[in-house]
Design a protein around this motif. Structure first.
Motif, PDB file in Angstrom:
ATOM      1  N   ASN A  11     -12.447  -0.136   2.703  1.00  0.00           N
ATOM      2  CA  ASN A  11     -11.808   0.829   1.884  1.00  0.00           C
ATOM      3  C   ASN A  11     -11.389   0.119   0.601  1.00  0.00           C
ATOM      4  N   LEU A  95       2.510  -3.980  -0.592  1.00  0.00           N
ATOM      5  CA  LEU A  95       1.722  -2.640  -0.908  1.00  0.00           C
ATOM      6  C   LEU A  95       1.858  -1.613   0.129  1.00  0.00           C
ATOM      7  N   ARG A  97       3.449   0.061   4.042  1.00  0.00           N
ATOM      8  CA  ARG A  97       4.960   0.207   4.626  1.00  0.00           C
ATOM      9  C   ARG A  97       5.411  -0.437   5.848  1.00  0.00           C
ATOM     10  N   ALA A 236      -2.220  -1.482   1.347  1.00  0.00           N
ATOM     11  CA  ALA A 236      -1.404  -0.064   1.380  1.00  0.00           C
ATOM     12  C   ALA A 236      -1.610   0.849   2.501  1.00  0.00           C
ATOM     13  N   ASN A 237      -2.810   0.254   3.080  1.00  0.00           N
ATOM     14  CA  ASN A 237      -3.248   1.291   4.421  1.00  0.00           C
ATOM     15  C   ASN A 237      -2.196   1.153   5.512  1.00  0.00           C
ATOM     16  N   THR A 239       0.461   2.017   7.415  1.00  0.00           N
ATOM     17  CA  THR A 239       1.476   2.776   7.652  1.00  0.00           C
ATOM     18  C   THR A 239       1.550   3.298   8.873  1.00  0.00           C
ATOM     19  N   ASP A 241       0.746   6.046  10.502  1.00  0.00           N
ATOM     20  CA  ASP A 241      -0.331   6.661  11.201  1.00  0.00           C
ATOM     21  C   ASP A 241      -1.138   5.694  11.850  1.00  0.00           C
ATOM     22  N   LYS A 242      -1.305   4.548  11.470  1.00  0.00           N
ATOM     23  CA  LYS A 242      -2.129   3.572  12.105  1.00  0.00           C
ATOM     24  C   LYS A 242      -1.612   3.120  13.601  1.00  0.00           C
TER      25      LYS A 242
END
Lengths: 280, 280
Positions: A11, A95, A97, A236-237, A239, A241-242
């Motif tokens: 990404n 970066l 959450r 940053a990913n 989060t 939903d992962k």
């Protein structure tokens, strides 16, 4: 210095990490590039073209703030002064959450303890859940725990830290006294139902509990499948939903089994022998 | 206005698109949020908490610049004035690098034509590769092509645009005169070797070639597997590493088959009947 992200994703999000400066050397500004950006840069450079890079970096070093470890206990009914520590850390990299690193671990140890607390009987020893402050920036929460609870450390029967996100548990390992092996063998019988194998390799004990080894506290390690972990870790990913709920359930079940077995073992749990109290 | 990205990914990268304003209404600033960010915002709002959002948007409307369609031909040996058009578009959305949308399509049509050019014989009709300027911002390249080549349009035997990234080809469809069906049936016999089925549904003809239908030009459509396309489309993630060479090879092979069959068909290719010259 520009470093190609060492994560496993492709990404356009940089994978970041800690940078230490030698106090005797100049502090060279440093940044991470996402893999696609680094690859593009490398391919332009390989073509022999001149490259100018303009980067805007918004990070800064701020003064230390105050934070706190958060601790809860299920008090043992027979040896309340002996402690099985379940750890995870509350802070996260800036970066993202911190859903995987390490809210997942916090959720696992809280839920494992909650499930044990709902059983008809308490275990023999105390299960102590420790959510550490500041793992990411130097483990000062872990240091504060070790100094504040210094007199108790010799009564810590075991420590397990969960800090590998949502990956399914795959194997179980330990640093323990030889006399603990029968107990660990019993435990692996139970863990087999979750397809968790005993590992001959220790793997990584959590950064927050590793310092307990020098006082002889047996360390446990639940290996997790990290296939996608470094796609998201420190980006940053990281989060919510992962999170894969079904996988996290399995991690929680394994953690509860381990915590219960260690806390309820009828026999004494010996300290790690002196000559095994250093990690490689 | 903040809109949740309508892409299919769960990265912290917004999926963006075109916004049209009604000239009689105020131009309300608008931005896209990545799915994880939108989900977080929605869950905070659902909790009843007050939310303030601070966004920094750096986009701007600039004056139009000059760009150009790029056109190349393999001239037919029997009916050089009849044209089979293979299209793709040169421009891309600003956030990414346009590897999938639509450098992939440009690569496919160039390579399909190159392969045909290397055959021992030329096809009967001319194969014209058109790389359109400005598909993304209103198809002005496509409009310029239609007006510049207005007198030739009645001699366009077919048009196929490749604009679906690197996904494997799955099916083939068309808008054509009934008399073309035997030729298309021959073609689907060849495409079957690539696991490409004839589809009873037209699907989407490319935005750059759709306007040719009003003059009766038969339109062809190669369906591609779009499973991951909208993970990357119009995001910063549309970069070269997302190309799957093996899949792209298959798209290219199918495109070459279609182009050759249409260009070399011995019989005349009739226009689309008047009452079928509008897309729904």
């Amino acid at each position: 210095m520009l470093i190609r992200s060492i994560g496993t994703d492709s990404n356009r999000l940089a994978h970041t990490g800690t940078l230490w400066y030698d106090p005797n050397q100049p502090r060279i500004p440093s940044a991470a590039l996402s893999a696609p950006d680094a690859d593009l840069l490398a391919s332009i450079l390989a073509s022999g073209a001149a490259v100018r890079v303009r980067i805007t970096v918004a990070c800064e070093n701020r003064a230390n703030g105050e934070s706190a470890n958060v601790i809860g206990e299920i008090v043992g009914h027979e040896k309340p002064g002996e402690i099985v520590l379940l750890g995870a850390h509350l802070d996260s990299w800036d970066l993202g959450r911190g859903a995987l690193d390490d809210a997942a671990g916090c959720g696992v140890v809280i839920e494992a303890a909650r499930q044990i607390a709902q059983l008809p009987a308490r275990p023999r020893r105390t299960i102590r859940v420790v959510l550490y402050a500041n793992e990411e920036n130097g483990q000062s929460g872990s240091e504060a725990y070790a100094s504040t609870h210094a007199t108790e450390l010799e009564f810590h029967a075991a420590a397990l830290e969960m800090d590998s996100g949502t990956g399914r548990p795959t194997a179980f390992s330990w640093r323990a006294a030889p006399s603990t092996l029968p107990l660990l063998a019993q435990m692996t019988d139970l863990l087999r139902a979750l397809s968790i194998a005993p590992s001959t390799e220790e793997g990584e004990f959590g950064a927050d509990v590793a310092n307990l080894l020098e006082t002889g506290v047996p360390l446990l390690n639940l290996w997790q499948d990290l296939t996608t972990y470094f796609d998201y870790h420190h980006t940053a990913n990281d989060t919510f939903d992962k999170i894969v709920p079904r996988d996290l359930d399995k991690v929680t079940a394994a953690t509860a089994v381990i915590a219960w077995c260690m806390a309820d073992a009828p026999s004494a749990i010996e300290r790690v022998p002196q000559d095994h109290r250093k990690l490689e």
